[in-house]
Design an enzyme around this catalytic site. Structure first.
Site, PDB file in Angstrom:
ATOM      1  N   SER A 113       0.816  -1.206   0.000  1.00  0.00           N
ATOM      2  CA  SER A 113       0.000   0.000   0.000  1.00  0.00           C
ATOM      3  C   SER A 113       0.856   1.265   0.000  1.00  0.00           C
ATOM      4  O   SER A 113       1.682   1.438  -0.872  1.00  0.00           O
ATOM      5  CB  SER A 113      -0.960  -0.036   1.184  1.00  0.00           C
ATOM      6  OG  SER A 113      -1.914   0.964   1.044  1.00  0.00           O
ATOM      7  N   HIS A 114       0.690   2.104   1.001  1.00  0.00           N
ATOM      8  CA  HIS A 114       1.388   3.391   1.015  1.00  0.00           C
ATOM      9  C   HIS A 114       2.768   3.314   1.663  1.00  0.00           C
ATOM     10  O   HIS A 114       3.473   4.312   1.708  1.00  0.00           O
ATOM     11  CB  HIS A 114       0.553   4.393   1.796  1.00  0.00           C
ATOM     12  CG  HIS A 114       0.229   3.863   3.150  1.00  0.00           C
ATOM     13  ND1 HIS A 114      -0.820   3.013   3.366  1.00  0.00           N
ATOM     14  CD2 HIS A 114       0.856   3.998   4.327  1.00  0.00           C
ATOM     15  CE1 HIS A 114      -0.831   2.664   4.630  1.00  0.00           C
ATOM     16  NE2 HIS A 114       0.171   3.241   5.237  1.00  0.00           N
ATOM     17  N   ASP A 278      -3.183   6.384  -3.046  1.00  0.00           N
ATOM     18  CA  ASP A 278      -2.008   5.817  -2.379  1.00  0.00           C
ATOM     19  C   ASP A 278      -1.261   4.842  -3.292  1.00  0.00           C
ATOM     20  O   ASP A 278      -1.569   4.721  -4.476  1.00  0.00           O
ATOM     21  CB  ASP A 278      -2.403   5.147  -1.057  1.00  0.00           C
ATOM     22  CG  ASP A 278      -3.157   3.850  -1.269  1.00  0.00           C
ATOM     23  OD1 ASP A 278      -3.798   3.717  -2.332  1.00  0.00           O
ATOM     24  OD2 ASP A 278      -3.101   2.961  -0.392  1.00  0.00           O
ATOM     25  N   ASP A 280      -1.153   1.614  -3.836  1.00  0.00           N
ATOM     26  CA  ASP A 280      -1.862   0.574  -4.588  1.00  0.00           C
ATOM     27  C   ASP A 280      -3.232   1.032  -5.083  1.00  0.00           C
ATOM     28  O   ASP A 280      -4.007   0.221  -5.601  1.00  0.00           O
ATOM     29  CB  ASP A 280      -1.986  -0.698  -3.746  1.00  0.00           C
ATOM     30  CG  ASP A 280      -2.774  -0.495  -2.470  1.00  0.00           C
ATOM     31  OD1 ASP A 280      -2.745   0.629  -1.923  1.00  0.00           O
ATOM     32  OD2 ASP A 280      -3.424  -1.447  -2.012  1.00  0.00           O
ATOM     33  N   ASP A 282      -5.995   2.203  -3.563  1.00  0.00           N
ATOM     34  CA  ASP A 282      -7.281   1.992  -2.886  1.00  0.00           C
ATOM     35  C   ASP A 282      -7.666   3.135  -1.942  1.00  0.00           C
ATOM     36  O   ASP A 282      -8.800   3.205  -1.483  1.00  0.00           O
ATOM     37  CB  ASP A 282      -7.338   0.622  -2.181  1.00  0.00           C
ATOM     38  CG  ASP A 282      -6.229   0.419  -1.170  1.00  0.00           C
ATOM     39  OD1 ASP A 282      -5.394   1.337  -0.989  1.00  0.00           O
ATOM     40  OD2 ASP A 282      -6.187  -0.674  -0.571  1.00  0.00           O
ATOM     41  N   ARG A 283      -6.730   4.031  -1.648  1.00  0.00           N
ATOM     42  CA  ARG A 283      -7.092   5.156  -0.766  1.00  0.00           C
ATOM     43  C   ARG A 283      -7.292   6.437  -1.556  1.00  0.00           C
ATOM     44  O   ARG A 283      -6.829   6.551  -2.692  1.00  0.00           O
ATOM     45  CB  ARG A 283      -5.971   5.412   0.243  1.00  0.00           C
ATOM     46  CG  ARG A 283      -5.736   4.278   1.180  1.00  0.00           C
ATOM     47  CD  ARG A 283      -4.741   4.688   2.242  1.00  0.00           C
ATOM     48  NE  ARG A 283      -4.524   3.557   3.130  1.00  0.00           N
ATOM     49  CZ  ARG A 283      -4.091   3.652   4.365  1.00  0.00           C
ATOM     50  NH1 ARG A 283      -3.776   4.841   4.859  1.00  0.00           N
ATOM     51  NH2 ARG A 283      -3.930   2.581   5.118  1.00  0.00           N
ATOM     52  N   LYS A 377     -11.512  -1.127  -1.091  1.00  0.00           N
ATOM     53  CA  LYS A 377     -11.706   0.309  -1.158  1.00  0.00           C
ATOM     54  C   LYS A 377     -11.121   0.802  -2.466  1.00  0.00           C
ATOM     55  O   LYS A 377     -10.288   0.132  -3.069  1.00  0.00           O
ATOM     56  CB  LYS A 377     -11.122   1.006   0.058  1.00  0.00           C
ATOM     57  CG  LYS A 377      -9.657   0.743   0.351  1.00  0.00           C
ATOM     58  CD  LYS A 377      -9.326   1.332   1.716  1.00  0.00           C
ATOM     59  CE  LYS A 377      -7.862   1.210   2.072  1.00  0.00           C
ATOM     60  NZ  LYS A 377      -7.479  -0.129   2.535  1.00  0.00           N
TER      61      LYS A 377
HETATM   62  C1  VG1 Z   1      -4.476   0.666   8.078  1.00  0.00           C
HETATM   63  C2  VG1 Z   1      -5.759   1.454   8.215  1.00  0.00           C
HETATM   64  C3  VG1 Z   1      -6.942   0.582   7.828  1.00  0.00           C
HETATM   65  C4  VG1 Z   1      -6.725   0.050   6.403  1.00  0.00           C
HETATM   66  C5  VG1 Z   1      -5.400  -0.669   6.327  1.00  0.00           C
HETATM   67  C6  VG1 Z   1      -5.069  -1.134   4.923  1.00  0.00           C
HETATM   68  O1  VG1 Z   1      -4.485  -0.431   8.964  1.00  0.00           O
HETATM   69  O2  VG1 Z   1      -5.916   1.934   9.527  1.00  0.00           O
HETATM   70  O3  VG1 Z   1      -8.124   1.327   7.928  1.00  0.00           O
HETATM   71  O4  VG1 Z   1      -7.762  -0.824   6.048  1.00  0.00           O
HETATM   72  O5  VG1 Z   1      -4.339   0.188   6.747  1.00  0.00           O
HETATM   73  O6  VG1 Z   1      -5.097  -0.060   4.032  1.00  0.00           O
HETATM   74  P1  VG1 Z   1      -3.740  -0.420  10.390  1.00  0.00           P
HETATM   75  O7  VG1 Z   1      -3.937  -1.815  10.945  1.00  0.00           O
HETATM   76  O8  VG1 Z   1      -2.330  -0.051  10.133  1.00  0.00           O
HETATM   77  O9  VG1 Z   1      -4.425   0.632  11.205  1.00  0.00           O
HETATM   78  V1  VG1 Z   1      -4.067  -0.055   2.719  1.00  0.00           V
HETATM   79  O10 VG1 Z   1      -4.423   1.226   1.781  1.00  0.00           O
HETATM   80  O11 VG1 Z   1      -2.622  -0.149   3.486  1.00  0.00           O
HETATM   81  O12 VG1 Z   1      -4.282  -1.591   1.939  1.00  0.00           O
HETATM   82 CO    CO Z   2      -3.641   1.028  -0.059  1.00  0.00          CO
END
Ligand code: VG1
Ligand code: CO
Length: 544
Positions: A113-114, A278, A280, A282-283, A377
């Site tokens: 992700s990010h 972000d 990947d 999804d954000r 998302k």
């Molecule tokens: C974080 C966010 C959560 C989100 C997850 C994956 O998780 O708080 O809301 O679903 O990242 O998002 P955590 O456990 O670090 O709070 V992504 O865009 O990284 O796939």
């Molecule tokens: Co992401």
């Protein structure tokens, strides 16, 4: 071509977190580390013989290598076909879209992700099931169990496959179909939103926008959708060229990490609309001219206005939000007379609600919004949803949000992150809070009285599965809340997240800065949890 059975030893740390297995690249580079996890995924699946798998990732360093490894292992394990995005690329929502559109068995998404990318950055891998969504906990636990007893993996002794042109290739007995990573997804977006109207807005001469791809996966998607299909000029896109190290940046679309976009949107002659996605895809972050929309408010505004878009004109079955997400959406659900579901953090908990038709729109405070169109998302989906609203309402982003507050009240909201703190200290903080639970009720802190406190547990209304220890909630009699939880996506130490929320019904008091409006609750959070003491930190690392 020979099928190889390679013997291996288990690694003890392959437990998937909030969103798959995320580790430093150098952890993944250990001998057989990736292979072990991929084989553990396959070992925990039933019925994969002859089935079709989708594979793609956010393009970060190690993506290309991992795709080749997975292709060989998928062939050796008996998959009939793999659909892979050209160059090994697929954004997370696009992967979900492809799994659903072609009704495949499932998919593997390569992303952290990010989290920063590159040789010294992070890598990640997660499995999505046939509905297009992240594997539920039952399956991720089975993978983890397999990873602890693995003794061999299956692969082929074949050379790398050419992934850079659209073609159908043969790998052993398995077909590899290299697909355009963008077109299916762009078509889906066009089916949900009024592209003619958005095109007219973008080309009206009185509207300007910027989209920041943050050198991650969404650049090519944004180019196809905004430039080719919606007629935006090329200067609309910033950082649209994906890079293996994300340009050295941290593609988390928030006010801290998307600074370049924020400077444009808060500078002189700012555009009317700004957005970022972000790593990947999804954000999303939504900005108006000199105005930031909190993700929780964005979810509420989209839900309240959904009937204005073609894809949601018939209304919503229900709204789902993660527990720490503000209760702004609850007020919309209440007024619409539909159900509001409160789930643990992570998109995997929305899948059953979407499949059962109980919820149509979902959201998380962490810049995530989406709907039943896929099972992830979806950043660009949210951006297009906003553009559709702007094209219909012809008001500014700020006016749309402030009129929403006037109608529903404002849920002041903020999240304070303490990143990379000592894991023992963070664990002690949470343990101490757990011990306090129940004893806080009735206790007064300045103007606030505790109505309840608990460790959030969720019973899935569809399959009855129970997920416990999902975050400590302290609720006050006026509806304000403080939530404490530890991140499940970090790769170093622990990250403490403190979520703060206060409701304000009076329109004359809705114009405060969120940190000012929440200052009393910020102080109470420290008093209740002893954050400074347990983390050794005087202040959060990131405030969103
Ligand atoms: C974080 C966010 C959560 C989100 C997850 C994956 O998780 O708080 O809301 O679903 O990242 O998002 P955590 O456990 O670090 O709070 V992504 O865009 O990284 O796939
Ligand atoms: Co992401």
């Amino acid at each position: 071509m020979t099928r190889l059975e390679v013997s291996t030893q288990p690694y003890p740390d392959q437990k998937p977190g909030t969103s798959g297995l995320r580790k430093r690249v150098r952890v993944f580079q250990q001998a057989n580390y990736l292979e072990n996890f991929v084989q553990s995924i396959f070992n925990s699946l039933e019925g994969l013989q002859g089935a079709t798998l989708v594979v793609g990732g956010d393009g970060r360093y190690y993506n290309r290598h991992a795709v080749q490894v997975i292709l060989r292992m998928a062939a050796a394990n008996g998959f009939g076909k793999v659909m892979v995005g050209r160059g090994g690329l697929l954004s997370t929502p696009a992967a979900s879209c492809v799994i659903r559109k072609y009704a495949t068995f499932g998919g593997i998404i390569l992303s952290a992700s990010h989290n920063p990318a590159g040789e010294n950055g992070d890598f990640g891998i997660k499995y999505n099931i046939g509905n297009g969504g992240p594997a539920p906990e039952k399956i991720t636990e089975a993978m983890y169990a397999e990873s602890k007893k693995i003794s061999r993996y299956l692969t082929l002794d074949t050379p790398d496959v050419d992934l850079d042109s659209i073609a159908t290739l043969q790998l052993g007995d398995m077909q590899v179909e290299v697909i355009d990573p963008v077109s299916d997804y762009a078509d889906l977006m066009q089916s949900l939103f009024d592209f003619d109207r958005i095109h007219a807005l973008i080309n009206s001469g009185i509207f300007s926008m910027r989209f920041d791809g943050m050198h991650a996966i969404t650049g090519p998607y944004a180019a196809e959708i905004f430039e080719t299909r919606l007629g935006a000029t090329p200067d609309t896109l910033m950082n649209a060229e994906p890079k293996e190290d994300f340009g050295g940046g941290h593609p988390d679309p928030n006010l801290v990490y998307a600074r370049e976009l924020v400077e444009v949107m808060f500078g002189a002659n700012a555009p009317d609309f700004g957005a970022a996605s972000d790593g990947d895809g999804d954000r999303n972050m939504i900005l108006g001219r000199k105005f930031f929309v909190t993700p929780s408010d964005s979810l509420a505004v989209l839900a309240a206005n959904a009937h204005l878009t073609p894809g949601y004109r018939l209304g919503l079955a229900g709204i789902a939000r993660s527990m720490p997400t503000s209760q702004a959406a609850d007020r919309v659900a209440n007024r619409l007379g539909i159900e509001l579901y409160e789930t643990p953090t992570g998109w995997k908990f929305f899948g059953n609600l979407l499949d059962a038709g109980k919820a149509t729109i979902c959201g998380e405070e962490s810049f995530g919004t989406g709907s039943n169109h896929v099972r992830e998302k979806d950043g660009l989906w949210a951006v297009l949803f906003w553009l559709n609203l702007l094209a219909v309402r012809r008001e500014s982003v700020q006016d749309i949000v402030t009129s929403h507050w006037h109608a529903y009240g404002r849920n002041y909201y903020s999240r304070h992150d303490y990143e990379g703190v000592d894991a023992d200290g963070a664990g002690q903080l949470v343990d101490a809070l757990r011990k306090l639970n129940g004893n806080l009720t009735g206790k007064r802190y300045a103007d606030y009285e505790v109505a309840f406190s608990d460790d959030f547990a969720y019973t899935d209304p569809v399959d009855g599965s129970i997920s416990e220890h999902q975050g400590i909630r302290v609720g006050f009699t006026d509806g304000s809340r403080i939530v404490f939880r530890l991140s499940g996506t970090g790769t170093e130490g622990a990250t403490l997240r403190v979520y703060l929320e206060r409701y304000e019904a009076d329109p004359d008091k809705q114009g405060l800065d969120a940190q000012d409006a929440l200052s009393e609750l910020i102080r109470i959070a420290e008093e209740v949890a002893g954050i400074k003491h347990h983390t050794g930190r005087q202040a959060p690392t990131v405030i969103t």
